[in-house]
Motif scaffolding. Structure first.
Motif, mmCIF file in Angstrom:
data_model
loop_
_atom_site.group_PDB
_atom_site.id
_atom_site.type_symbol
_atom_site.label_atom_id
_atom_site.label_comp_id
_atom_site.label_asym_id
_atom_site.label_seq_id
_atom_site.Cartn_x
_atom_site.Cartn_y
_atom_site.Cartn_z
ATOM 1 N N LEU A 23 4.357 9.997 8.142
ATOM 2 C CA LEU A 23 3.355 9.894 7.092
ATOM 3 C C LEU A 23 3.151 8.429 6.702
ATOM 4 C CD1 LEU A 23 4.512 12.803 4.747
ATOM 5 C CD2 LEU A 23 2.441 12.750 6.128
ATOM 6 N N GLU A 24 1.922 8.067 6.442
ATOM 7 C CA GLU A 24 1.633 6.694 6.034
ATOM 8 C C GLU A 24 1.452 6.636 4.528
ATOM 9 O OE1 GLU A 24 -1.604 3.104 6.836
ATOM 10 O OE2 GLU A 24 -1.647 4.958 8.041
ATOM 11 N N MET A 25 2.226 5.774 3.900
ATOM 12 C CA MET A 25 2.179 5.646 2.443
ATOM 13 C C MET A 25 0.867 4.995 2.014
ATOM 14 S SD MET A 25 4.080 6.200 -0.238
ATOM 15 C CE MET A 25 3.875 5.875 -1.992
ATOM 16 N N PRO A 26 0.112 5.624 1.102
ATOM 17 C CA PRO A 26 -1.137 5.014 0.612
ATOM 18 C C PRO A 26 -0.847 3.676 -0.075
ATOM 19 C CG PRO A 26 -1.005 7.335 0.009
ATOM 20 C CD PRO A 26 0.352 6.958 0.513
ATOM 21 N N LYS A 27 -1.713 2.704 0.130
ATOM 22 C CA LYS A 27 -1.535 1.366 -0.437
ATOM 23 C C LYS A 27 -2.440 1.185 -1.652
ATOM 24 C CE LYS A 27 1.041 0.138 3.143
ATOM 25 N NZ LYS A 27 0.953 1.388 3.927
ATOM 26 N N LEU A 28 -1.885 0.521 -2.685
ATOM 27 C CA LEU A 28 -2.667 0.210 -3.879
ATOM 28 C C LEU A 28 -2.782 -1.300 -4.001
ATOM 29 C CD1 LEU A 28 -4.135 1.106 -6.434
ATOM 30 C CD2 LEU A 28 -1.927 1.142 -7.621
ATOM 31 N N GLU A 29 -3.991 -1.819 -3.785
ATOM 32 C CA GLU A 29 -4.223 -3.261 -3.789
ATOM 33 C C GLU A 29 -4.506 -3.805 -5.182
ATOM 34 O OE1 GLU A 29 -3.872 -5.055 -1.143
ATOM 35 O OE2 GLU A 29 -3.842 -3.540 0.453
ATOM 36 N N ASN A 30 -5.235 -3.030 -5.998
ATOM 37 C CA ASN A 30 -5.561 -3.459 -7.349
ATOM 38 C C ASN A 30 -5.862 -2.241 -8.211
ATOM 39 O OD1 ASN A 30 -8.496 -2.808 -7.029
ATOM 40 N ND2 ASN A 30 -8.355 -4.480 -5.525
ATOM 41 N N SER A 31 -5.996 -2.461 -9.505
ATOM 42 C CA SER A 31 -6.169 -1.343 -10.439
ATOM 43 C C SER A 31 -7.491 -0.604 -10.230
ATOM 44 C CB SER A 31 -6.090 -1.857 -11.882
ATOM 45 O OG SER A 31 -7.075 -2.847 -12.121
ATOM 46 N N ASN A 32 -8.497 -1.266 -9.657
ATOM 47 C CA ASN A 32 -9.791 -0.606 -9.437
ATOM 48 C C ASN A 32 -9.679 0.563 -8.459
ATOM 49 O OD1 ASN A 32 -11.090 -2.408 -11.155
ATOM 50 N ND2 ASN A 32 -11.544 -3.850 -9.508
#
Length: 312
Positions: A23-32
């Motif tokens: 499984l690939e962990m979802p990435k969070l780049e910024n609050s938007n």
């Protein structure tokens, strides 16, 4: 449904979710991008299982979305497993979520601070960390964001050594202000935690490494931490073991250091002036010697001229 009942469940009969090992962990780049990420990460943890084959979603479940009826026994398990540090399995799974989110998901230093701001860092509490991110990104709790900013400022408050402008004194004032502001938004630190934070943030200048100055500070920090961990309240001289007492030591040591450096410069200045005077004197003496030699030479020439004249 308690853990004893969970152990009696035949998981092969209640599993309704598929899982994969890649499984690939979802990435969070910024609050938007939070809303898209939050949906993706919930789906990720519904597929990601613990050692007992239970989806790790139970760690980050949103209680406001608890269903009135469960689709199957696994669904019931996800929503009813207790969130209690009394259970080793919960502590283990919570730490797993913490690692996955903090290392593989968060690509923003600011959001990582939000994740750690509400005590998630010390306890490796992945569930609390995800909740903190949600509260910040959705704007439901400004104090969480403020705590994160203050924590970052605290982590950046590094002792680099003594300075002419009373650098340690200014640093100490700044640190106490940060601890006061953190307390105002609900984040308290013990005296031991304050000492450990100072030790972690210390980044002495290159010229101080291995110096008597650096060793004195290191020895004091380690002595305080060691005694605090043993539950002692005073050092060997009877002084109270507290961060305030340590910073008083730091400021007094800086004052002594400034005095010593001032004296060294004064002595150095006198020696330099003396050396310069000697150089000037030597130069002058050399010039006088050259003048005398030239005069003698001229006198000899005149004598020779006179002698030649008389012979003629």
């Amino acid at each position: 449904l308690d853990l004893a009942a969970v152990e009696d469940l035949v998981l092969s009969e209640v599993c309704s979710y598929e899982t994969t090992s890649d499984l690939e962990m979802p990435k969070l780049e910024n609050s938007n991008g939070f809303n898209v990420w939050y949906r993706a990460v919930k789906h990720f943890f519904r597929l990601k299982r613990n050692e007992e084959d239970v989806p790790l979603y139970y760690i980050i479940r949103d209680e406001s979305q608890r269903p009135r009826e469960y689709t199957d026994l696994m669904d019931e398990l996800i929503w009813k497993l207790p969130h209690s540090t009394r259970y080793a399995s919960y502590r283990r799974d919570n730490a797993t979520v913490y690692e996955l989110v903090s290392i593989r998901a968060l690509k923003s230093a600011t959001i990582l601070e939000w994740f750690k701001s509400d005590g998630a860092d010390g306890n490796r509490d992945g569930g609390k960390g995800v909740l903190s991110i949600r509260r910040c990104c959705e704007g439901t709790d400004a104090s969480v964001e403020k705590r994160a900013t203050l924590r970052k400022n605290l982590n950046d408050s590094s002792w680099t050594g003594y300075g002419e402008g009373r650098a340690s004194t200014k640093l100490v004032a700044s640190i106490f202000k940060l601890y006061s502001d953190l307390s105002a938004v609900g984040k308290e630190y013990s005296e031991l935690e304050k000492m450990e934070n100072f030790q972690t943030a210390s980044k002495p200048r290159q010229e101080l490494l291995g110096s008597t100055c650096q060793k004195a500070v290191d020895d004091k920090v380690m002595d305080f931490i060691r005694r605090m961990k043993r539950g002692e309240r005073h050092d060997r001289d009877g002084r109270q073991l507290s961060f305030a007492e340590f910073t008083s030591f730091l400021i007094n040591e800086e004052r002594q250091w400034i005095k010593i450096m001032t004296m060294k410069r004064s002595v150095s200045g006198v020696l330099t002036t003396f050396d310069e005077a000697e150089d000037d004197l030597s130069t002058q003496q050399g010039a006088d010697s050259d003048t005398d030699t030239e005069t003698d030479s001229r006198s000899d020439d005149d004598s020779c001229s006179d002698e030649d004249s008389s012979v003629g």
